[in-house]
Design a protein around this motif. Structure first.
Motif, PDB file in Angstrom:
ATOM      1  N   LYS A 181     -30.051 -10.916 -31.399  1.00 41.59           N
ATOM      2  CA  LYS A 181     -31.173 -11.290 -30.530  1.00 41.59           C
ATOM      3  C   LYS A 181     -31.892 -10.070 -29.947  1.00 41.59           C
ATOM      4  O   LYS A 181     -32.156  -9.991 -28.756  1.00 41.59           O
ATOM      5  CB  LYS A 181     -30.694 -12.208 -29.400  1.00 41.59           C
ATOM      6  N   GLU A 182     -32.211  -9.104 -30.815  1.00 42.42           N
ATOM      7  CA  GLU A 182     -32.890  -7.887 -30.379  1.00 42.42           C
ATOM      8  C   GLU A 182     -34.393  -8.123 -30.221  1.00 42.42           C
ATOM      9  O   GLU A 182     -34.988  -8.892 -30.971  1.00 42.42           O
ATOM     10  CB  GLU A 182     -32.678  -6.764 -31.400  1.00 42.42           C
ATOM     11  N   HIS A 183     -34.985  -7.437 -29.274  1.00 44.84           N
ATOM     12  CA  HIS A 183     -36.443  -7.480 -29.109  1.00 44.84           C
ATOM     13  C   HIS A 183     -37.078  -6.736 -30.277  1.00 44.84           C
ATOM     14  O   HIS A 183     -36.486  -5.797 -30.818  1.00 44.84           O
ATOM     15  CB  HIS A 183     -36.837  -6.828 -27.779  1.00 44.84           C
ATOM     16  N   ASN A 184     -38.279  -7.149 -30.679  1.00 45.54           N
ATOM     17  CA  ASN A 184     -38.912  -6.545 -31.861  1.00 45.54           C
ATOM     18  C   ASN A 184     -39.361  -5.098 -31.664  1.00 45.54           C
ATOM     19  O   ASN A 184     -39.831  -4.478 -32.600  1.00 45.54           O
ATOM     20  CB  ASN A 184     -40.073  -7.411 -32.355  1.00 45.54           C
ATOM     21  N   THR A 185     -39.202  -4.552 -30.456  1.00 48.94           N
ATOM     22  CA  THR A 185     -39.556  -3.146 -30.231  1.00 48.94           C
ATOM     23  C   THR A 185     -38.340  -2.218 -30.290  1.00 48.94           C
ATOM     24  O   THR A 185     -38.492  -1.008 -30.219  1.00 48.94           O
ATOM     25  CB  THR A 185     -40.246  -2.974 -28.866  1.00 48.94           C
ATOM     26  N   ILE A 186     -37.156  -2.780 -30.430  1.00 50.58           N
ATOM     27  CA  ILE A 186     -35.921  -1.982 -30.460  1.00 50.58           C
ATOM     28  C   ILE A 186     -35.857  -1.182 -31.770  1.00 50.58           C
ATOM     29  O   ILE A 186     -36.150  -1.693 -32.840  1.00 50.58           O
ATOM     30  CB  ILE A 186     -34.684  -2.897 -30.347  1.00 50.58           C
ATOM     31  N   ASP A 187     -35.461   0.082 -31.661  1.00 44.41           N
ATOM     32  CA  ASP A 187     -35.257   0.935 -32.836  1.00 44.41           C
ATOM     33  C   ASP A 187     -33.895   0.586 -33.441  1.00 44.41           C
ATOM     34  O   ASP A 187     -32.865   1.104 -33.019  1.00 44.41           O
ATOM     35  CB  ASP A 187     -35.314   2.410 -32.438  1.00 44.41           C
ATOM     36  N   ILE A 188     -33.901  -0.320 -34.416  1.00 43.03           N
ATOM     37  CA  ILE A 188     -32.629  -0.775 -34.975  1.00 43.03           C
ATOM     38  C   ILE A 188     -31.959   0.292 -35.825  1.00 43.03           C
ATOM     39  O   ILE A 188     -30.740   0.312 -35.955  1.00 43.03           O
ATOM     40  CB  ILE A 188     -32.780  -2.098 -35.753  1.00 43.03           C
ATOM     41  N   ARG A 189     -32.725   1.205 -36.403  1.00 42.71           N
ATOM     42  CA  ARG A 189     -32.141   2.303 -37.176  1.00 42.71           C
ATOM     43  C   ARG A 189     -31.235   3.139 -36.275  1.00 42.71           C
ATOM     44  O   ARG A 189     -30.095   3.442 -36.605  1.00 42.71           O
ATOM     45  CB  ARG A 189     -33.245   3.160 -37.791  1.00 42.71           C
ATOM     46  N   LYS A 190     -31.750   3.498 -35.115  1.00 41.54           N
ATOM     47  CA  LYS A 190     -30.977   4.303 -34.165  1.00 41.54           C
ATOM     48  C   LYS A 190     -29.744   3.521 -33.684  1.00 41.54           C
ATOM     49  O   LYS A 190     -28.646   4.068 -33.607  1.00 41.54           O
ATOM     50  CB  LYS A 190     -31.860   4.689 -32.984  1.00 41.54           C
ATOM     51  N   GLY A 191     -29.931   2.240 -33.400  1.00 44.08           N
ATOM     52  CA  GLY A 191     -28.818   1.407 -32.968  1.00 44.08           C
ATOM     53  C   GLY A 191     -27.753   1.279 -34.034  1.00 44.08           C
ATOM     54  O   GLY A 191     -26.554   1.329 -33.760  1.00 44.08           O
ATOM     55  N   TYR A 192     -28.191   1.116 -35.283  1.00 47.92           N
ATOM     56  CA  TYR A 192     -27.245   1.009 -36.395  1.00 47.92           C
ATOM     57  C   TYR A 192     -26.427   2.292 -36.535  1.00 47.92           C
ATOM     58  O   TYR A 192     -25.198   2.250 -36.643  1.00 47.92           O
ATOM     59  CB  TYR A 192     -27.988   0.711 -37.699  1.00 47.92           C
ATOM     60  N   LEU A 193     -27.108   3.442 -36.548  1.00 48.39           N
ATOM     61  CA  LEU A 193     -26.404   4.715 -36.735  1.00 48.39           C
ATOM     62  C   LEU A 193     -25.458   5.035 -35.578  1.00 48.39           C
ATOM     63  O   LEU A 193     -24.492   5.773 -35.752  1.00 48.39           O
ATOM     64  CB  LEU A 193     -27.409   5.849 -36.946  1.00 48.39           C
ATOM     65  N   SER A 194     -25.719   4.473 -34.406  1.00 49.25           N
ATOM     66  CA  SER A 194     -24.815   4.696 -33.276  1.00 49.25           C
ATOM     67  C   SER A 194     -23.690   3.663 -33.231  1.00 49.25           C
ATOM     68  O   SER A 194     -22.838   3.713 -32.353  1.00 49.25           O
ATOM     69  CB  SER A 194     -25.599   4.680 -31.957  1.00 49.25           C
TER      70      SER A 194
END
Length: 154
Positions: free
Chosen positions: A110-123
């Motif tokens: 349920k992430e907001h569409n402005t979230i940097d998912i690449r950064k979240g994934y790598l972390s």
């Protein structure tokens, strides 16, 4: 073309792996655009520059006239982009301790569409990160390269 606008011809066997791979995709890409075909490609980014792959995927994802569907696996985190994909189009694969794989969608978070998912994934926010263990435990210093190119304990 060279610096003097000279033309050079290459045999297909002389082309880079990435160029060969792109040329092999042409029939698939044509089918995706012009028919309701579905294609599955494992490691779509293999040997192709990340920016080329991202541009190709963006083109198909954003083109309303594309009739077919492309399903692919990748290790290219630059493709984790909500400007290209909806959350329900991004799926993660994670192995558990016994080697069984679980699949789950970004939409589960349920992430907001402005979230940097690449950064979240790598972390590690979404899991699906390889377990590397302690690389110091590999004891690389105990192995020597022999002229036969076979690794043997030293």
């Amino acid at each position: 073309m060279g610096e003097k606008e000279e033309k050079f011809e290459f045999n297909f066997s002389e082309e880079s792996d990435g160029t060969k791979r792109l040329l092999e995709y042409l029939p698939v890409l044509n089918s995706i655009v012009n028919s309701s075909s579905t294609f599955i490609i494992d490691e779509i980014e293999r040997s192709i520059h990340p920016l080329i792959v991202k541009k190709l995927i963006s083109k198909f994802s954003g083109d309303e006239l594309t009739q077919g569907q492309l399903i692919f696996t990748t290790h290219e985190s630059n493709l984790l982009d909500q400007e290209i994909f909806r959350p329900d189009e991004i799926w993660f694969a994670e192995k558990n301790i016994i080697g069984a794989t679980s699949l789950y969608s970004l939409s589960d978070f349920k992430e907001h569409n402005t979230i940097d998912i690449r950064k979240g994934y790598l972390s590690g926010r979404y899991g699906a990160i390889p377990f590397l263990g302690n690389l110091n435990d590999l004891n690389w210093h105990k192995f020597k390269m022999r002229r036969s190119n076979i690794y043997q304990a030293g």
